[in-house]
Enzyme design. Sequence first.
Site, PDB file in Angstrom:
ATOM      1  N   CYS A 100       0.852  -1.185   0.000  1.00  0.00           N
ATOM      2  CA  CYS A 100       0.000   0.000   0.000  1.00  0.00           C
ATOM      3  C   CYS A 100       0.891   1.239   0.000  1.00  0.00           C
ATOM      4  O   CYS A 100       1.908   1.261   0.703  1.00  0.00           O
ATOM      5  CB  CYS A 100      -0.892  -0.017   1.245  1.00  0.00           C
ATOM      6  SG  CYS A 100      -2.023   1.383   1.342  1.00  0.00           S
ATOM      7  N   HIS A 142      -9.199  -3.798  -1.999  1.00  0.00           N
ATOM      8  CA  HIS A 142      -8.180  -3.028  -1.277  1.00  0.00           C
ATOM      9  C   HIS A 142      -8.533  -1.537  -1.280  1.00  0.00           C
ATOM     10  O   HIS A 142      -8.501  -0.878  -0.238  1.00  0.00           O
ATOM     11  CB  HIS A 142      -6.812  -3.273  -1.932  1.00  0.00           C
ATOM     12  CG  HIS A 142      -5.678  -2.506  -1.310  1.00  0.00           C
ATOM     13  ND1 HIS A 142      -4.604  -3.101  -0.702  1.00  0.00           N
ATOM     14  CD2 HIS A 142      -5.475  -1.158  -1.213  1.00  0.00           C
ATOM     15  CE1 HIS A 142      -3.788  -2.156  -0.236  1.00  0.00           C
ATOM     16  NE2 HIS A 142      -4.283  -0.973  -0.545  1.00  0.00           N
ATOM     17  N   GLU A 143      -8.892  -1.026  -2.469  1.00  0.00           N
ATOM     18  CA  GLU A 143      -9.193   0.414  -2.586  1.00  0.00           C
ATOM     19  C   GLU A 143     -10.433   0.789  -1.777  1.00  0.00           C
ATOM     20  O   GLU A 143     -10.452   1.816  -1.100  1.00  0.00           O
ATOM     21  CB  GLU A 143      -9.398   0.804  -4.053  1.00  0.00           C
ATOM     22  CG  GLU A 143      -8.155   0.753  -4.895  1.00  0.00           C
ATOM     23  CD  GLU A 143      -6.967   1.406  -4.247  1.00  0.00           C
ATOM     24  OE1 GLU A 143      -7.137   2.363  -3.473  1.00  0.00           O
ATOM     25  OE2 GLU A 143      -5.857   0.934  -4.496  1.00  0.00           O
ATOM     26  N   HIS A 146     -10.111   1.331   1.902  1.00  0.00           N
ATOM     27  CA  HIS A 146      -9.629   2.661   2.324  1.00  0.00           C
ATOM     28  C   HIS A 146     -10.804   3.588   2.654  1.00  0.00           C
ATOM     29  O   HIS A 146     -10.691   4.443   3.533  1.00  0.00           O
ATOM     30  CB  HIS A 146      -8.786   3.301   1.218  1.00  0.00           C
ATOM     31  CG  HIS A 146      -7.365   2.817   1.164  1.00  0.00           C
ATOM     32  ND1 HIS A 146      -6.472   3.053   2.178  1.00  0.00           N
ATOM     33  CD2 HIS A 146      -6.683   2.130   0.222  1.00  0.00           C
ATOM     34  CE1 HIS A 146      -5.287   2.535   1.854  1.00  0.00           C
ATOM     35  NE2 HIS A 146      -5.389   1.954   0.665  1.00  0.00           N
TER      36      HIS A 146
HETATM   37 NI    NI Z   1      -3.713   1.047  -0.190  1.00  0.00          NI
END
Ligand code: NI
Length: 181
Positions: A100, A142-143, A146
């Site tokens: 990341c 993953h995005e 966030h």
């Molecule tokens: Ni990330």
Amino acid sequence: MSERRVLKMGNPILKAVSKPVADFSDPQLAELITDLWDTMHARGGIGIAAPQVGVLQQVVVFGREVDPVTGAEPLVPKTVLINPVITVIGDEVKDGWEGCLSIPGMRGMVPRHQHIRYTGVDYNGEAVDRQVSGYHAVVVQHECDHLDGVLYHQRITDMSTFGFEEEISLSGSYQPNECDD
Ligand code: NI
């Protein structure tokens, strides 16, 4: 257009929950999206989310262009995704290496759903609705994490896999299809 500072793990903004975008005509939205691409490209990531540059809005960008020379389709198409919703399809979960931009130099093995549907809107407010698998599905998960204030290391089940990229590469267990976003 410009590169913005990427917040790193420990910054409380990365733990906060983002708000949906309501005004698509806001010039700050266009500026944010341009800057997200610039910042992602400058750092060699495959994706980046607005909270990583300190903006708590549900905006992520990810993917790559079609290869201009060969015309080859990228593993993950270049996408702006706003106000995303993920629905898991099936129960297949697989471990894969992730990194990341907010945890530079580190890698860890993260279990992720292998098949998902994601919906949302693009930069023009047009609907996005895709069913995807494998690496594409991992990048989106993953995005979108966030936007919920979640970083990948919180999802690692075997913490012995979490470590510095240079050491993991040297150990030979590192696979090229990592997710660095
Ligand atoms: Ni990330």
